[in-house]
Design an enzyme around this catalytic site. Sequence first.
Site, mmCIF file in Angstrom:
data_model
loop_
_atom_site.group_PDB
_atom_site.id
_atom_site.type_symbol
_atom_site.label_atom_id
_atom_site.label_comp_id
_atom_site.label_asym_id
_atom_site.label_seq_id
_atom_site.Cartn_x
_atom_site.Cartn_y
_atom_site.Cartn_z
ATOM 1 N N HIS A 1 0.855 -1.185 0.000
ATOM 2 C CA HIS A 1 0.000 0.000 0.000
ATOM 3 C C HIS A 1 0.895 1.240 0.000
ATOM 4 C CE1 HIS A 1 -3.892 1.884 1.858
ATOM 5 N NE2 HIS A 1 -3.263 2.746 1.076
ATOM 6 N N GLU B 1 -2.707 -1.662 -3.054
ATOM 7 C CA GLU B 1 -3.816 -0.883 -2.503
ATOM 8 C C GLU B 1 -3.510 0.602 -2.583
ATOM 9 O OE1 GLU B 1 -4.632 -3.894 1.274
ATOM 10 O OE2 GLU B 1 -3.670 -1.965 1.575
ATOM 11 N N HIS C 1 -7.866 -5.824 7.630
ATOM 12 C CA HIS C 1 -7.634 -4.798 8.639
ATOM 13 C C HIS C 1 -7.821 -5.367 10.029
ATOM 14 C CE1 HIS C 1 -6.521 -0.811 9.740
ATOM 15 N NE2 HIS C 1 -6.471 -0.500 8.463
HETATM 16 N N1 PXP Z 1 -6.566 -3.751 3.738
HETATM 17 C C1 PXP Z 1 -6.352 -2.431 3.585
HETATM 18 C C2 PXP Z 1 -7.130 -1.704 2.547
HETATM 19 C C3 PXP Z 1 -5.387 -1.754 4.349
HETATM 20 O O1 PXP Z 1 -5.185 -0.442 4.171
HETATM 21 C C4 PXP Z 1 -4.640 -2.481 5.301
HETATM 22 C C5 PXP Z 1 -3.589 -1.780 6.103
HETATM 23 O O2 PXP Z 1 -2.621 -1.235 5.252
HETATM 24 C C6 PXP Z 1 -4.895 -3.860 5.439
HETATM 25 C C7 PXP Z 1 -5.859 -4.460 4.645
HETATM 26 C C8 PXP Z 1 -4.132 -4.720 6.392
HETATM 27 O O3 PXP Z 1 -4.407 -4.337 7.715
HETATM 28 P P1 PXP Z 1 -3.493 -4.837 8.893
HETATM 29 O O4 PXP Z 1 -2.139 -4.235 8.697
HETATM 30 O O5 PXP Z 1 -4.193 -4.330 10.123
HETATM 31 O O6 PXP Z 1 -3.463 -6.337 8.834
#
Ligand code: PXP
Length: 239
Positions: free
Chosen positions: A43, A70, A190
């Site tokens: 990301h 992302e 997330h």
């Molecule tokens: N999905 C998206 C769209 C995110 O922005 C993130 C964090 O960058 C994640 C998934 C992954 O989240 P985590 O780091 O809490 O596992």
Amino acid sequence: MTRLSVNINKIALIRNARGGNVPDIIKAAGACERYGAQGITVHPRPDERHIRYHDVQVLKPAIKTELNVEGFPSKKFLNLVKKIKPHQVTLVPDPPDALTSNAGWDTVKNASLLRDTVQQLKSCGIRTSIFIGTDLKMIEHARHTGTQRVELYTEPYSRNFHLNRKKAIAPFIRAANLANQLGLGINAGHDLNLENLNFFVKNIPFLHEVSIGHALVSDALYYGLERTIGMYLKELSGG
Ligand code: PXP
């Protein structure tokens, strides 16, 4: 079976703290794949505080599984993904200074932006996913954008999991059922972790993919990367 895409942003964050190339994100991504991860997620954010735009270009040819990129569909982001053509782009509505993604898209207010972006990406052969909450109206309108998938924003599930797991999962089951009926593929991410992952997957059996970064990279400090990935894969396959 639900696929595990490892988000390696936090590994880049450690690298950036010293300015050199340790840890090497290409090496780390390759290790994640060797240990069984079925995808790698990055990301890049406008301030490049963890993954840099250049990293994404170098990663793409090195990835043997699937690369999921992302981000907010800024001009710079779209130019990057159209050039490197990752397997999947997940569109996220985060403002440039956000610490982390903290909400899904309003697919009504942003209908034309999303429709146009999805169209552009699909015409480059890139699968699209839209980061989204559990509001059913938002899911319905996600379908009108033409996206192949949605990614459910699981932070509220994770936050409420310890209070009442059945209550925490209920809106996600409703949202996932609707998305499934509408023909949308479902990803999630997330704050998923070793405690809450299996219950989520068990209740949403048609989940395509989870992307996990923060908890997985943290767990790797205690258990090592290979064992940690094995532990997440075990949770995904039934616990
Ligand atoms: N999905 C998206 C769209 C995110 O922005 C993130 C964090 O960058 C994640 C998934 C992954 O989240 P985590 O780091 O809490 O596992």
